[in-house]
Design an enzyme around this catalytic site. Sequence first.
Site, short mmCIF file in Angstrom:
data_model
loop_
_atom_site.label_atom_id
_atom_site.label_comp_id
_atom_site.label_asym_id
_atom_site.label_seq_id
_atom_site.Cartn_x
_atom_site.Cartn_y
_atom_site.Cartn_z
N GLU A 104 54.69 -29.42 -8.81
CA GLU A 104 56.24 -29.39 -10.08
C GLU A 104 57.01 -28.28 -10.51
O GLU A 104 58.79 -28.34 -10.62
CB GLU A 104 55.06 -29.86 -11.35
CG GLU A 104 56.13 -30.06 -12.86
CD GLU A 104 55.49 -30.21 -14.15
OE1 GLU A 104 56.06 -30.69 -14.91
OE2 GLU A 104 53.82 -30.16 -13.54
N GLU A 153 60.32 -34.97 -18.96
CA GLU A 153 59.30 -35.49 -18.28
C GLU A 153 60.33 -36.63 -17.04
O GLU A 153 60.90 -37.43 -18.23
CB GLU A 153 58.17 -36.33 -18.73
CG GLU A 153 57.50 -35.19 -19.93
CD GLU A 153 55.95 -34.24 -19.16
OE1 GLU A 153 56.68 -34.82 -17.72
OE2 GLU A 153 55.51 -33.08 -19.57
#
Length: 221
Positions: free
Chosen positions: A46, A183
């Site tokens: 990520e 997100e």
Amino acid sequence: MTVVLDPGHNPNNRKHPDKINRLVDIGTNKKACDTTGTETNSGYAEASFTLDLARRVRTDLEKQGASVKLTQDGDRSYGPCIDERAEIGNTAKADAVVSLHADGAAQGGHGFHVIVPASLRAGDADTTAISAPSRRLGTSLAAAFDKVEGARKSNYIDAEKGYVTRDDLGGLNLSKVPKVFLECGNMRDAGDAAQFTDPEWRGRAAYGIAQGITDFLTEGR
């Protein structure tokens, strides 16, 4: 206009567990300085995704004349901690701050959502002045990101309009300027992961994010 982009986590966090696990004050309580973030099933982190994405968004925004600052640009050994990330935006007196992330939800969950700050006053946290403009920023960002080819609203977060409200994130609680989290999807979902690892898709996603920020900044002008 000044924009601060906050690439979630740091690829080197895993090398400094003692530092990222120390507790910092987020106004309402204390939380760990940072985490390692998540990764795709194939190991794409990520932190690598968010840093690449932030650099692409910066390029797009600078082409439109914005002054853009990153909370970290691969130039730190870890972090920064969540309280410092908020302070960077505050010190810059940013017109908008977007923290970029990708979720680590259960397989089968897919899609993006935007997190906006609740209106609260507790300890050092006071978001009463920024909750409304942050919601407008979140709405603009969700609308623009929803138009990115392949993007889709989350099917595992109740975010009918593309955004949800939270009061437990230090990066939002300590902000004095409009700020949201994006997100971008679920790293553990095969479809989302395929997009995250595709440079061309990251370019399209960056353009969508830049457009959402621009729409917010030019609203009513």
